[in-house]
Design an enzyme around this catalytic site. Structure first.
Site, PDB file in Angstrom:
ATOM      1  N   GLY B  59      40.233  48.170  46.172  1.00  0.00           N
ATOM      2  CA  GLY B  59      39.418  47.053  45.723  1.00  0.00           C
ATOM      3  C   GLY B  59      40.177  45.980  44.968  1.00  0.00           C
ATOM      4  CB  SER B  60      38.803  43.390  42.700  1.00  0.00           C
ATOM      5  OG  SER B  60      39.311  42.451  41.790  1.00  0.00           O
ATOM      6  CB  THR B  61      44.185  42.395  41.796  1.00  0.00           C
ATOM      7  OG1 THR B  61      43.517  41.136  41.765  1.00  0.00           O
ATOM      8  CG2 THR B  61      44.853  42.567  43.129  1.00  0.00           C
ATOM      9  CB  VAL B  62      39.574  42.054  38.479  1.00  0.00           C
ATOM     10  CG1 VAL B  62      38.987  41.996  37.085  1.00  0.00           C
ATOM     11  CG2 VAL B  62      39.784  40.645  39.004  1.00  0.00           C
TER      12      VAL B  62
END
Lengths: 394, 127
Positions: B59-62
């Site tokens: 998923g997201s790099t956040v």
């Protein structure tokens, strides 16, 4: 990996917790990717700026790092923010969003980062030299600096770019090395490339084709830097192209013998098919230009096209604060605003919350924007040249 | 078991094992440490103070910032063990200072096992 005495000391925590964690991150990434040592970077561009992208977790992290005294060692710019930092209220960005975006920018400023938020740092005062090692994040800026300028950067994530800025170094791997900059495939272009959108369509098509390989273009007829910017941006969005070469145009192209490489032809049929595929809408609620951020030449051209006219649908052109100030002085901003458009600085359509501002169909002349708007902003897209887009707003 | 140190430190605790990857952004609440991803095999469970075991991130790099937030809010896992740590989790655990080892055959670990992680020596022991 070989580390200098100073780097060892940093890793042991002698220069504080922030430097220690940052260098530890760079060393680990370097080990994962097989780097032999750290190399100094001349400049950095940090991604993960928009509150829409990083949310509360990113905001909390940045404020915490800033509070611990994090300070950058080299010239560091930012990727676009989620809104125009000066005229957000007037343009209609939501208040709650603005509050958080302002906190993010303040945290970056505390770290000594230049809060010029743009995907075109090279047009706004952060211009690397040929073969200079840098650590940049935003994919189109990475493509432009590697390809058109011949500087050297991998595509950094937000935290790894920030770590490079705080330590002044980056691990030596990937596109920092000569052997990884060779072209993999020749793209022979045979089409009439008139508009920047034609370069966006070409980039979209070639990015899908080559994925993360390095293309070598032949047959590009005298494009300007705006068109090369459009080409690289679209290739980095539809594929993961961080570097391209173009015969007679980019500085490293002459270094390679491409006679043995696979060749692919791209002509007007492929470009037409790309436009057809990316067009999912009919009537624009808004037209947004400036992806990547518009140069002064692009803003001036838009002002010429809308001068004395009245737009029924708004046209925004996104740019850096630096270009906007020049446009203000030249009267271009005034002409565009008088017609019903806007010159929007610091942000771009992809990272701003346009879906929450009542827009459902957006007209663009950018292959990159056409690629991202359906997913990131839930928009239908009209992908055309700037003349046709202006016509549809009159 | 011998693996590779991703982030240094030592920890001991009860294992919580996911056979599927974990996406931290939208997957785990940084304020509570509870898994919130709909339909995830760990949905509703807390990772706080546990040795969190999963194959890799997704998923997201956040997600890196969420890992940092978990630790800062005092609800982070005691350690992380992966089959292969990718850059999202690597970035998160290093910034957060959570001990992390990868290159481990995680099929040998089950939820509830008492695990000792010595990231400094790249070892994982089921006690």
């Amino acid at each position: 990996m070989h580390l200098t005495k100073q780097e060892e000391a940093m890793l042991d925590g002698e220069m504080g917790e922030v430097a220690q964690k940052s260098l530890r991150l760079l060393v680990r990434l370097g080990e994962i990717y097989g780097a032999d040592r750290m190399i100094p970077v001349g400049s950095v561009q940090v991604a993960g700026v928009s509150y829409k992208s990083i949310g509360d977790p990113g905001l909390d992290f940045l404020e915490d790092f800033a509070a611990k005294g994090a300070k950058v060692k080299v010239l560091t710019y930012l990727n676009p923010a989620g809104m125009d930092m000066e005229n957000w209220k007037e343009i209609g960005f939501p208040e709650e969003f603005a509050k958080n975006q302002i906190r993010i920018m303040e945290a970056f400023r505390k770290m000594g980062i230049v809060v010029t938020a743009t995907c075109t740092p090279y047009l706004a005062g952060n211009l690397p030299r040929f073969r200079e090692n840098i650590a940049w994040s935003e994919s189109s800026a990475v493509s432009f600096s590697n390809s058109v300028i011949g500087a050297r950067t991998n595509r950094e994530g937000g935290p790894s770019a920030l770590a490079a800025a705080l330590c002044g170094v980056t691990p030596n791997y990937g596109l920092h090395l000569d052997e990884n900059r060779k072209p993999d495939m020749v793209i022979e272009v045979d089409a009439n490339m008139e508009f920047n959108s034609d370069y966006g369509a070409l980039g979209y098509h070639v990015g899908k084709l080559v994925k993360n390989k390095i293309p070598y273009f032949k047959g590009l007829n005298n494009p300007n830097t705006d068109q090369l910017k459009a080409l690289g941006a679209a290739m980095a969005a539809s594929g993961a192209v961080a570097l391209y070469h173009a015969e007679g145009l980019t500085p490293e192209a002459r270094d390679f013998d491409v006679s043995g490489l696979e060749k692919v032809q791209v002509g007007k049929e492929e470009l037409k098919a790309t436009f057809d595929k990316l067009n999912t809408g009919e009537t624009p609620d808004i037209v947004i230009l400036g992806c990547p951020h518009a140069s002064l030449r692009e803003i001036s051209a838009l002002a010429d096209k809308v001068a004395g006219k009245t737009l029924k649908k708004p046209i925004w052109i996104c740019t850096s604060r630096v270009m906007k100030e020049a446009a203000d002085r030249m009267g271009f901003t005034g002409i565009i605003e008088k017609a019903g458009g806007r010159v929007v600085a610091d942000t771009c359509m992809v990272v701003s919350p346009i879906e929450d501002m009542g827009f459902k169909t957006t007209g663009v002349n950018s292959g990159k924007a056409a690629n991202y708007l359906p997913g990131f902003c839930n928009q239908k897209v009209i992908f055309h040249n700037v003349d046709e887009l202006v016509k549809r707003c009159l | 078991m011998k693996g590779r140190m991703i982030s240094p430190g030592k920890a001991q605790g009860e294992a919580i094992v996911s056979r599927e990857p974990i996406g931290f952004y939208g997957g785990i609440d940084a304020k509570t440490g509870i898994v919130i991803e709909k339909g995830h095999e760990l949905e509703g469970k807390s990772v706080t103070g546990k040795v969190l075991v999963f194959p890799c991130g997704k998923g997201s790099t956040v997600g890196s910032y969420v890992i940092y937030g978990l630790q800062k809010n005092g609800v982070g896992p005691a350690a992380i063990i992966n089959k292969e740590t990718e850059t999202i989790v690597a970035t998160g655990v290093i910034l957060a200072g959570i001990p992390c080892v990868d290159g481990i055959d995680i099929d040998q670990i089950k939820t509830g096992d008492n695990i000792e992680v010595d990231a400094d020596n790249s070892t994982v022991n089921v006690l």
